[in-house]
Design a protein around this motif. Sequence first.
Motif, PDB file in Angstrom:
ATOM      1  N   GLY A  89     -74.710 -30.560 -38.760  1.00 41.76           N
ATOM      2  CA  GLY A  89     -73.680 -31.424 -38.172  1.00 41.76           C
ATOM      3  C   GLY A  89     -73.940 -32.886 -38.510  1.00 41.76           C
ATOM      4  O   GLY A  89     -73.022 -33.627 -38.873  1.00 41.76           O
ATOM      5  N   TYR A  90     -75.211 -33.298 -38.423  1.00 42.96           N
ATOM      6  CA  TYR A  90     -75.542 -34.689 -38.778  1.00 42.96           C
ATOM      7  C   TYR A  90     -75.180 -34.963 -40.236  1.00 42.96           C
ATOM      8  O   TYR A  90     -74.648 -36.021 -40.568  1.00 42.96           O
ATOM      9  CB  TYR A  90     -77.051 -34.944 -38.630  1.00 42.96           C
ATOM     10  N   CYS A  93     -71.405 -35.170 -40.692  1.00 46.00           N
ATOM     11  CA  CYS A  93     -70.931 -36.382 -40.021  1.00 46.00           C
ATOM     12  C   CYS A  93     -71.315 -37.620 -40.837  1.00 46.00           C
ATOM     13  O   CYS A  93     -70.509 -38.537 -41.017  1.00 46.00           O
ATOM     14  CB  CYS A  93     -71.625 -36.418 -38.662  1.00 46.00           C
ATOM     15  N   ALA A 102     -67.670 -41.256 -38.079  1.00 49.98           N
ATOM     16  CA  ALA A 102     -67.417 -39.954 -37.456  1.00 49.98           C
ATOM     17  C   ALA A 102     -68.517 -39.667 -36.444  1.00 49.98           C
ATOM     18  O   ALA A 102     -69.637 -40.173 -36.580  1.00 49.98           O
ATOM     19  CB  ALA A 102     -67.380 -38.878 -38.532  1.00 49.98           C
ATOM     20  N   LYS A 103     -68.193 -38.867 -35.443  1.00 50.25           N
ATOM     21  CA  LYS A 103     -69.150 -38.558 -34.377  1.00 50.25           C
ATOM     22  C   LYS A 103     -69.139 -37.058 -34.087  1.00 50.25           C
ATOM     23  O   LYS A 103     -68.179 -36.365 -34.414  1.00 50.25           O
ATOM     24  CB  LYS A 103     -68.751 -39.295 -33.088  1.00 50.25           C
ATOM     25  N   LEU A 104     -70.182 -36.603 -33.406  1.00 56.38           N
ATOM     26  CA  LEU A 104     -70.287 -35.171 -33.113  1.00 56.38           C
ATOM     27  C   LEU A 104     -70.010 -34.845 -31.666  1.00 56.38           C
ATOM     28  O   LEU A 104     -70.346 -35.607 -30.755  1.00 56.38           O
ATOM     29  CB  LEU A 104     -71.698 -34.679 -33.427  1.00 56.38           C
ATOM     30  N   ASN A 108     -71.643 -29.008 -33.125  1.00 57.87           N
ATOM     31  CA  ASN A 108     -71.443 -29.696 -34.406  1.00 57.87           C
ATOM     32  C   ASN A 108     -69.981 -29.831 -34.828  1.00 57.87           C
ATOM     33  O   ASN A 108     -69.678 -29.774 -36.012  1.00 57.87           O
ATOM     34  CB  ASN A 108     -72.280 -29.024 -35.516  1.00 57.87           C
ATOM     35  N   CYS A 110     -67.140 -32.162 -35.735  1.00 57.99           N
ATOM     36  CA  CYS A 110     -67.147 -33.549 -36.192  1.00 57.99           C
ATOM     37  C   CYS A 110     -65.799 -34.180 -35.841  1.00 57.99           C
ATOM     38  O   CYS A 110     -64.740 -33.602 -36.121  1.00 57.99           O
ATOM     39  CB  CYS A 110     -67.373 -33.518 -37.692  1.00 57.99           C
ATOM     40  N   LYS A 116     -60.718 -33.758 -33.778  1.00 58.67           N
ATOM     41  CA  LYS A 116     -61.584 -32.949 -34.652  1.00 58.67           C
ATOM     42  C   LYS A 116     -61.166 -33.060 -36.114  1.00 58.67           C
ATOM     43  O   LYS A 116     -59.993 -32.898 -36.453  1.00 58.67           O
ATOM     44  CB  LYS A 116     -61.515 -31.487 -34.182  1.00 58.67           C
ATOM     45  N   TYR A 200     -75.224 -40.113 -33.480  1.00 59.68           N
ATOM     46  CA  TYR A 200     -74.058 -39.334 -33.896  1.00 59.68           C
ATOM     47  C   TYR A 200     -73.191 -38.786 -32.767  1.00 59.68           C
ATOM     48  O   TYR A 200     -72.041 -38.443 -33.001  1.00 59.68           O
ATOM     49  CB  TYR A 200     -74.496 -38.160 -34.782  1.00 59.68           C
TER      50      TYR A 200
END
Length: 254
Positions: A89-90, A93, A102-104, A108, A110, A116, A200
């Motif tokens: 996910g990181y 992102c 972008a953020k989580l 995960n 994004c 989304k 994130y």
Amino acid sequence: MFEKNIFLNNIKTFKLGKNIYIYNEVMSTNDILLEGDFLYGDVVVANKQLKGRGRSGRIWIDDENSLIFSICLNGIANNILMPFNIIAGYAVCSGISCYTPAKLKWPNDCTINGKKVSGMLLEASFTGNNLSKIVFGAGINVNQQEFPEEISYRASSIAKHTNTCISKEILLTNILYEMEVMLEKYGNGTLKIEELWHKYSAYYNRRITIHINDEKKEMIEKGILNTGELIVEDIENGNIKYINAGEIGYDFNS
Ligand code: BTN
């Protein structure tokens, strides 16, 4: 159409994506890797999925403006599947953030401005009791300008925020690069999963609603463990809980 040459001319990784297989139409890119003989780092990209899978039995719908890919990660140990889900996910992102922040949303999803833009699905197959295949797949809304009315309140794309057409090939090279670097750091013990969550997470230290099975709870998101469980604080009594399973919905209350 995803252009192999553009991807290969821009690749920055040593392991991930050295072999890339591009399909015009598949049922699911995860299935291609789960069912075939592939090596660590092999990547499958499709221009269209007919039966894209989401988490918790949901379907995943994409179109020609999406980037749809899966990576074969055979050899990753069983006990790091959960942290890997967060690390992946990181990486996605961070790759998207080359264009717009972008953020989580745990674990995960994004998001950009709360909507989304990407979903990810980590799947494993077993031979007897042994983990034989690990496949990570992501669908990213890249160049869509419109979404069907019923999802437009919660879905967005990268291009909606940049007003430029994004190269899916370059986006994928960026994501793979971030993933390779993060996996290397994780391997040598220098990746700080907990600290990266502060960077994130869309909801760090903010109120969220957690739905576990049929129960809804107001919580404050407090961080993540390096094993991947979300740390939340019950607003009613201040109790700390660690979220790792169950049917979890996760809403933001402004
Ligand atoms: C979710 O948000 O529920 C996860 C969606 C995951 C979709 C991707 S698209 C590529 C890969 N192939 C699939 O069938 N699913 C994943």
